[in-house]
Motif scaffolding. Structure first.
Motif, PDB file in Angstrom:
ATOM      1  N   LYS A 190       1.916   6.763   1.794  1.00 15.87           N
ATOM      2  CA  LYS A 190       1.092   6.586   0.441  1.00 15.87           C
ATOM      3  C   LYS A 190       1.825   7.597  -0.587  1.00 15.87           C
ATOM      4  O   LYS A 190       2.233   7.260  -1.638  1.00 15.87           O
ATOM      5  CB  LYS A 190      -0.187   6.438   0.509  1.00 15.87           C
ATOM      6  CG  LYS A 190      -0.792   6.398  -0.735  1.00 15.87           C
ATOM      7  CD  LYS A 190      -2.359   6.500  -0.457  1.00 15.87           C
ATOM      8  CE  LYS A 190      -3.124   6.291  -1.811  1.00 15.87           C
ATOM      9  NZ  LYS A 190      -4.672   6.609  -1.567  1.00 15.87           N
ATOM     10  N   LYS A 203      -0.236  -2.943  -9.567  1.00 12.20           N
ATOM     11  CA  LYS A 203       0.077  -3.345  -8.434  1.00 12.20           C
ATOM     12  C   LYS A 203      -0.498  -2.103  -7.553  1.00 12.20           C
ATOM     13  O   LYS A 203      -0.779  -2.366  -6.420  1.00 12.20           O
ATOM     14  CB  LYS A 203       1.561  -3.457  -8.177  1.00 12.20           C
ATOM     15  CG  LYS A 203       2.090  -3.793  -6.863  1.00 12.20           C
ATOM     16  CD  LYS A 203       3.462  -3.948  -6.781  1.00 12.20           C
ATOM     17  CE  LYS A 203       4.192  -4.147  -5.282  1.00 12.20           C
ATOM     18  NZ  LYS A 203       5.591  -4.263  -5.296  1.00 12.20           N
ATOM     19  N   GLN A 204      -0.247  -0.766  -7.971  1.00 12.00           N
ATOM     20  CA  GLN A 204      -0.738   0.565  -7.529  1.00 12.00           C
ATOM     21  C   GLN A 204      -2.187   0.426  -7.284  1.00 12.00           C
ATOM     22  O   GLN A 204      -2.727   0.671  -6.149  1.00 12.00           O
ATOM     23  CB  GLN A 204      -0.322   1.758  -8.281  1.00 12.00           C
ATOM     24  CG  GLN A 204      -0.543   2.679  -7.633  1.00 12.00           C
ATOM     25  CD  GLN A 204      -0.182   4.115  -8.348  1.00 12.00           C
ATOM     26  OE1 GLN A 204       0.505   3.961  -9.452  1.00 12.00           O
ATOM     27  NE2 GLN A 204      -0.354   5.356  -7.833  1.00 12.00           N
ATOM     28  N   GLN A 233      -3.149  -2.129  -4.442  1.00 12.77           N
ATOM     29  CA  GLN A 233      -2.924  -1.524  -3.211  1.00 12.77           C
ATOM     30  C   GLN A 233      -3.878  -0.447  -2.811  1.00 12.77           C
ATOM     31  O   GLN A 233      -4.358  -0.473  -1.675  1.00 12.77           O
ATOM     32  CB  GLN A 233      -1.488  -0.890  -3.089  1.00 12.77           C
ATOM     33  CG  GLN A 233      -0.349  -1.792  -3.265  1.00 12.77           C
ATOM     34  CD  GLN A 233       1.040  -1.036  -3.128  1.00 12.77           C
ATOM     35  OE1 GLN A 233       1.298   0.213  -3.319  1.00 12.77           O
ATOM     36  NE2 GLN A 233       1.951  -1.796  -3.226  1.00 12.77           N
ATOM     37  N   GLU A 249      -6.966  -2.150  -1.578  1.00 16.74           N
ATOM     38  CA  GLU A 249      -6.958  -2.729  -0.260  1.00 16.74           C
ATOM     39  C   GLU A 249      -6.998  -1.797   0.778  1.00 16.74           C
ATOM     40  O   GLU A 249      -7.786  -1.726   1.616  1.00 16.74           O
ATOM     41  CB  GLU A 249      -5.593  -3.521  -0.070  1.00 16.74           C
ATOM     42  CG  GLU A 249      -5.571  -4.810  -0.876  1.00 16.74           C
ATOM     43  CD  GLU A 249      -4.080  -5.460  -1.033  1.00 16.74           C
ATOM     44  OE1 GLU A 249      -3.300  -4.770  -0.327  1.00 16.74           O
ATOM     45  OE2 GLU A 249      -3.757  -6.335  -1.598  1.00 16.74           O
ATOM     46  N   ARG A 250      -6.377  -0.477   0.364  1.00 19.19           N
ATOM     47  CA  ARG A 250      -6.477   0.556   1.380  1.00 19.19           C
ATOM     48  C   ARG A 250      -8.009   1.062   1.514  1.00 19.19           C
ATOM     49  O   ARG A 250      -8.460   1.492   2.687  1.00 19.19           O
ATOM     50  CB  ARG A 250      -5.684   1.608   1.215  1.00 19.19           C
ATOM     51  CG  ARG A 250      -4.122   1.379   1.069  1.00 19.19           C
ATOM     52  CD  ARG A 250      -3.461   2.806   0.936  1.00 19.19           C
ATOM     53  NE  ARG A 250      -2.059   2.537   0.947  1.00 19.19           N
ATOM     54  CZ  ARG A 250      -1.291   2.469  -0.270  1.00 19.19           C
ATOM     55  NH1 ARG A 250      -1.839   2.769  -1.489  1.00 19.19           N
ATOM     56  NH2 ARG A 250       0.074   2.279  -0.356  1.00 19.19           N
TER      57      ARG A 250
END
Length: 237
Positions: A79, A183-184, A187, A190-191
């Motif tokens: 990451k 997009k970041q 992500q 989701e993490r």
């Protein structure tokens, strides 16, 4: 055509084989394992079977937890690498945008300077024509169109077209930056969901363990939650 075997040779080979078999049997009798006689004693140390099994279970769970920490560390490193890559891309795009802004500003200054010089030139020509012409305005004829003015108008149109193109490029770059940020953010969400689900699963699994394991596992869960909190605070900062 048949050849009869040599009886003497056959008998000699048979005797040698019988002798070797006898030697093998004698060697087995001489090297046979002897009976073992040991003094009876208690094995396994001073711990009971329940304590040993409990210790083995705790070691197994700690090994699983260490593997989980290792996986989280690899995910964190990945990451951070992705974050550094995104920041690098943002810096490159920001530099390009600044260069476009600087170029646009310089072109605007040049255009204004050329327009001012052209206006001064036209004003001086108009005043000189007024001095040479008759004072009566009714007899004055309309001067023909200066081709230089049309050239300047064409240049101004080219400048405006180039400015529109620069503005369009800047808007596209801004859209790309917004897409990267979105997009970041997805992500990261989701993490966060994956970490929360894993944390919930660990809590449900480890809190059901009786005895000393439950206390140790609660300590492990507290350290895991503290680690998650530190990770979240570092990301937010």
């Amino acid at each position: 055509m048949l050849i009869a075997p040599n009886e003497n040779r056959r008998n000699q080979i048979r005797r040698i084989a019988e002798q070797e078999l006898e030697n093998l049997e004698k060697w087995k009798e001489q090297h046979r394992a002897k009976p073992v006689s040991l003094v009876p004693r208690q094995l396994g140390g001073s711990q009971s079977e329940a304590e040993v099994r409990q210790k083995q279970q705790l070691q197994l769970m700690q090994a699983k937890y260490r593997q989980k920490l290792k996986r989280e560390e690899s995910v964190r490193i990945k990451k951070e690498a992705e974050e550094a890559k995104i920041q690098k891309m943002k810096a490159i795009q920001r530099e390009k945008s600044n260069k476009l802004e600087e170029k646009k500003r310089l072109q605007e200054n040049l255009r204004r300077e050329a327009f001012r010089e052209h206006q001064q030139y036209k004003t001086a020509g108009f005043l000189s024509r007024l001095d040479t012409k008759m004072p009566c305005r009714s007899t004055c004829q309309i001067a023909p169109c200066d081709p230089q003015s049309s050239t300047w108008a064409y240049k101004d149109s080219l400048k405006e077209e180039e400015n529109r193109k620069l503005q369009k490029m800047k808007e596209e770059q801004h859209q790309k930056n917004e897409l990267l940020e979105f997009k970041q953010q997805q992500q990261e969400e989701e993490r966060t969901k994956i970490h929360q689900a894993e944390h919930r699963r660990i809590c449900e699994k480890y809190l059901l363990t009786p005895g000393v394991c439950q206390l140790n596992l609660r300590n492990l869960i507290r350290s895991f939650a503290l680690r998650q909190l530190c990770t979240s605070s570092l990301f937010l900062s």
